[in-house]
Design an enzyme around this catalytic site. Sequence first.
Site, mmCIF file in Angstrom:
data_model
loop_
_atom_site.group_PDB
_atom_site.id
_atom_site.type_symbol
_atom_site.label_atom_id
_atom_site.label_comp_id
_atom_site.label_asym_id
_atom_site.label_seq_id
_atom_site.Cartn_x
_atom_site.Cartn_y
_atom_site.Cartn_z
ATOM 1 N N ASP A 13 58.841 0.343 35.986
ATOM 2 C CA ASP A 13 59.320 0.917 34.725
ATOM 3 C C ASP A 13 59.283 2.434 34.723
ATOM 4 O OD1 ASP A 13 56.455 0.733 34.736
ATOM 5 O OD2 ASP A 13 56.445 1.100 32.577
ATOM 6 N N GLU A 23 53.920 -0.434 33.666
ATOM 7 C CA GLU A 23 52.745 0.396 33.918
ATOM 8 C C GLU A 23 52.606 1.470 32.859
ATOM 9 O OE1 GLU A 23 50.690 3.987 35.847
ATOM 10 O OE2 GLU A 23 52.646 3.768 34.901
#
Length: 412
Positions: A86, A179
Amino acid sequence: MISQIDKTELLERFLHYVSFHTQSKPNAKHSPSSVGQMKLAMQLQKELIQLGLENVEVSKYAVVTAFLPANDPNLTKTIGLVAHLDTSPQCSGKNVRPEVIEEYRGGDIALGIGEEFISPVYYSFMQKLVGQTLIVTDGTTLLGADNKAGIAEIMTALSILQKENIPHCNIRVAFTPDEEIGLGIHYFPMEKFSCDWAYTIDGGEVGELEYENFNAATAKVRFFGRNIHTGYAKGKMLNALTLACEFQQVFPVDEVPEKTDGKVGFYHLEDFSGDIEQVELTYLIRDFDEQNFAQRKAFIKNQVEKFNAKKGLKKPIELEIQDSYQNMYDVVKNVPQSIELADRAMKAVGIKPNHKPIRGGTDGAFLASKGLACPNIFTGGYNFHSKHELVSLQGMENTVQVIIEMLKCKDL
């Protein structure tokens, strides 16, 4: 050294990965929080299989895991490599349009056709990048070097190991979702990532080696008001916005991100949302020292209690504190080989290691909480989470070199 064709492969991989829109959504209740993360996970699964890795799997949470057995019976260690799918929700990651600057000559870099630019006046590190190939944004989005540079570096290192049949230890690979919002790692399949230690490839400037990070928590403070027509409000209205502004004044003015560095912790008002009837303040609480961290959480709790006692509110303000991650150092210090190997690998390719604390967190902090030492290695990127994000192609090459050198597992 990496050949020219490998440099091209590295750049092409990176440019391909940043084309995936993988921005995480901070209020998500499930992982992955965005569809693009699963799409990138499936792409990486395909590429890992093509590279000859075994047990390549993508979980329903978009966690990618894979294994490459050692090709030398004398190399018995198992090393893990981790990067995240991400990009930060703090800046748009949709329709990223990278621009490649060959042999940066110094001075300002105009981003796209707008008014955004990057200047060494504000970013002194740019003086070190003169002559290098830089990948920048068009000024409308972040770049995604955090952490797609890390993904590209891991994939390129694996490709080189396979093509050149370089002796290497057992390798486990993991790519994780969400994350940036601290969500996806909670679905990490530890049973599929058994290794002696691991590394996140999620750092910044060349040479960075990080194995200390903040203890982190998030506090949400909710205020409740009472609305009424402003013309008749005297003695009747209770403005939750005013209450929240008053509460904010109790925090130490110098203990904020913009006034601290090194190992000094802080409180950070990240979000202020609401109206006259209800307001929610969101604070990030950060400190390297465990005792100081506990004191910071106690400070907010005490201030809420004092505020409620002082105001005598019919509906008192509410507090919710949630721990996010812990300092990984207590685990890493018990596996000194993880630091020694990274140090030796950097020196072997002509890089001076720069040991520094992470003023943030990585997936390695969570893995450490599960008992797995997981220091953080540089990617060659800068200005993460912003439209001014950039990465040096030479810095990325350096990371690939260090990864390969570590996986040779010399003198272990």
